[in-house]
Write a protein that holds these residues in place. Structure first.
Motif, PDB file in Angstrom:
ATOM      1  N   ASN A 148      -3.832   4.469  -3.165  1.00  0.00           N
ATOM      2  CA  ASN A 148      -3.406   3.803  -1.931  1.00  0.00           C
ATOM      3  C   ASN A 148      -3.132   4.775  -0.791  1.00  0.00           C
ATOM      4  O   ASN A 148      -2.933   4.348   0.350  1.00  0.00           O
ATOM      5  N   HIS A 189      -5.641  -2.735  -0.674  1.00  0.00           N
ATOM      6  CA  HIS A 189      -4.957  -1.805  -1.571  1.00  0.00           C
ATOM      7  C   HIS A 189      -5.220  -2.211  -3.009  1.00  0.00           C
ATOM      8  O   HIS A 189      -5.823  -3.259  -3.280  1.00  0.00           O
ATOM      9  N   ARG A 237       0.827  -1.211   0.000  1.00  0.00           N
ATOM     10  CA  ARG A 237       0.000   0.000   0.000  1.00  0.00           C
ATOM     11  C   ARG A 237       0.854   1.251   0.000  1.00  0.00           C
ATOM     12  O   ARG A 237       0.643   2.189  -0.781  1.00  0.00           O
ATOM     13  N   TYR A 274      -7.999   5.631   4.065  1.00  0.00           N
ATOM     14  CA  TYR A 274      -6.991   5.251   5.063  1.00  0.00           C
ATOM     15  C   TYR A 274      -6.769   6.396   6.048  1.00  0.00           C
ATOM     16  O   TYR A 274      -6.579   7.549   5.644  1.00  0.00           O
ATOM     17  N   SER A 330      -2.646  -2.349  -5.336  1.00  0.00           N
ATOM     18  CA  SER A 330      -1.324  -2.540  -5.936  1.00  0.00           C
ATOM     19  C   SER A 330      -1.258  -3.724  -6.893  1.00  0.00           C
ATOM     20  O   SER A 330      -0.361  -3.771  -7.744  1.00  0.00           O
TER      21      SER A 330
END
Length: 303
Positions: free
Chosen positions: A210, A230, A173, A216, A232
């Motif tokens: 992210n 995430h 992340r 977050y 990714s």
């Protein structure tokens, strides 16, 4: 995977007895190519060539590559084509129990045209190698850098090894191997309230997503105890087929580092290739001492 990782970390430990060592060249560049190369039954003598070719080929996926970078990528692509076309021909002549031979048998049952079957296996073998080396190598380098720069979190993981997989997810992340991916709209569509015409190029900022504060809490803080999802590895039909392998390599490596090198620290700030979309750490000089270095420049900080 654990045996290979232990050998590489053991070699790193030997080098560190004499001072500092480059983690990238000794470990993070080696583990992915050995993992995928040995699985596919490729000659170990070819591993350095495959590493160099993937470093060069990735420029074609970079954000706004220069003409010289595209020329480097084109040259590498030609060599990769020759390599994997020859591999398919060789496995066709002398099949075994390796994945390439198994793919040939599978495609022979699906496609009566042998040339088309060979072409499908060629593209699959090429994709697996291209996807397995560059991104995973950078994940391993970034993970080691971030964990070593946060000694209290490193200590937590040593005492709580069950949290290692979660730490890998936080690395993915916080600083993913791929910051930007590019797509082309197949049809006119509306995406998040924005009209996107057919054939329009769309750049997806995975690293920015992210760090979305709406998703977050304190996204700029590296926290291995964060319960995190995430982007990714992408999503949908484009979700990374090698995600389980990348996670396995990272988990095995971090476990070995915590066990064998409790005093691992960063000796100097890492160096990076001049890229935007596909991250690549070129050098990470580490040492084995009880106290971590104070970074010379602004960078990740311990919680």
């Amino acid at each position: 995977m654990e045996k290979t990782t232990d050998r590489l970390v053991g070699r790193l430990a030997e080098r560190l007895r004499d001072g500092v060592a480059d983690f990238v060249s000794l470990v993070s560049e080696e583990l992915p190519v050995r993992a995928i190369g040995e699985w596919m039954g490729l000659p170990s003598a070819d591993f350095p060539l495959l590493r160099d070719l993937t470093h060069a080929q990735v420029f074609t996926q970079e954000l706004l590559p220069t003409p010289s970078q595209l020329a480097i990528s084109d040259e590498a692509t030609v060599t990769l084509h020759q390599y994997f076309a020859a591999l398919v021909r060789e496995r066709r002549r002398s099949p075994g129990d390796d994945p390439v031979s198994q793919w040939l048998r599978t495609w022979d049952g699906l496609e009566p045209d042998r040339d088309r079957a060979d072409e499908a296996v060629y593209y699959l073998a090429l994709l697996v190698v291209l996807a397995a080396l560059e991104t995973t190598s950078n994940l391993l380098s970034t993970m080691t850098w971030l964990i070593a720069e946060h000694p209290r979190q490193m200590g937590w993981l040593r005492a709580h090894p069950q949290d290692i997989p979660g730490a890998v997810e936080e690395v993915l992340r916080y600083d993913p191997p791929i910051h930007v991916v590019t797509r082309v709209a197949g049809d006119d569509m509306t995406l998040a309230g924005i009209e996107v015409p057919k054939d329009e190029t769309v750049h997806l900022m995975l690293a920015a997503a992210n760090h979305d504060p709406a998703q977050y809490a304190d996204p700029h803080i590296f926290d291995i105890r964060r319960k995190v999802n995430h982007l990714s590895f992408g999503g949908g039909i484009h979700y990374c087929v090698g995600a389980p392998l990348a996670r396995m390599e990272a988990t095995a490596l971090l476990t070995a580092l915590l066990r064998k090198l409790p005093g691992l620290s960063v000796h100097r700030d890492p160096e990076w290739a001049p890229r935007v979309a596909f991250r690549r750490m070129t050098t990470l000089t580490v040492s084995d001492s009880a106290s971590a270095r104070v970074p010379e420049q602004a960078g990740p900080r311990d919680l």
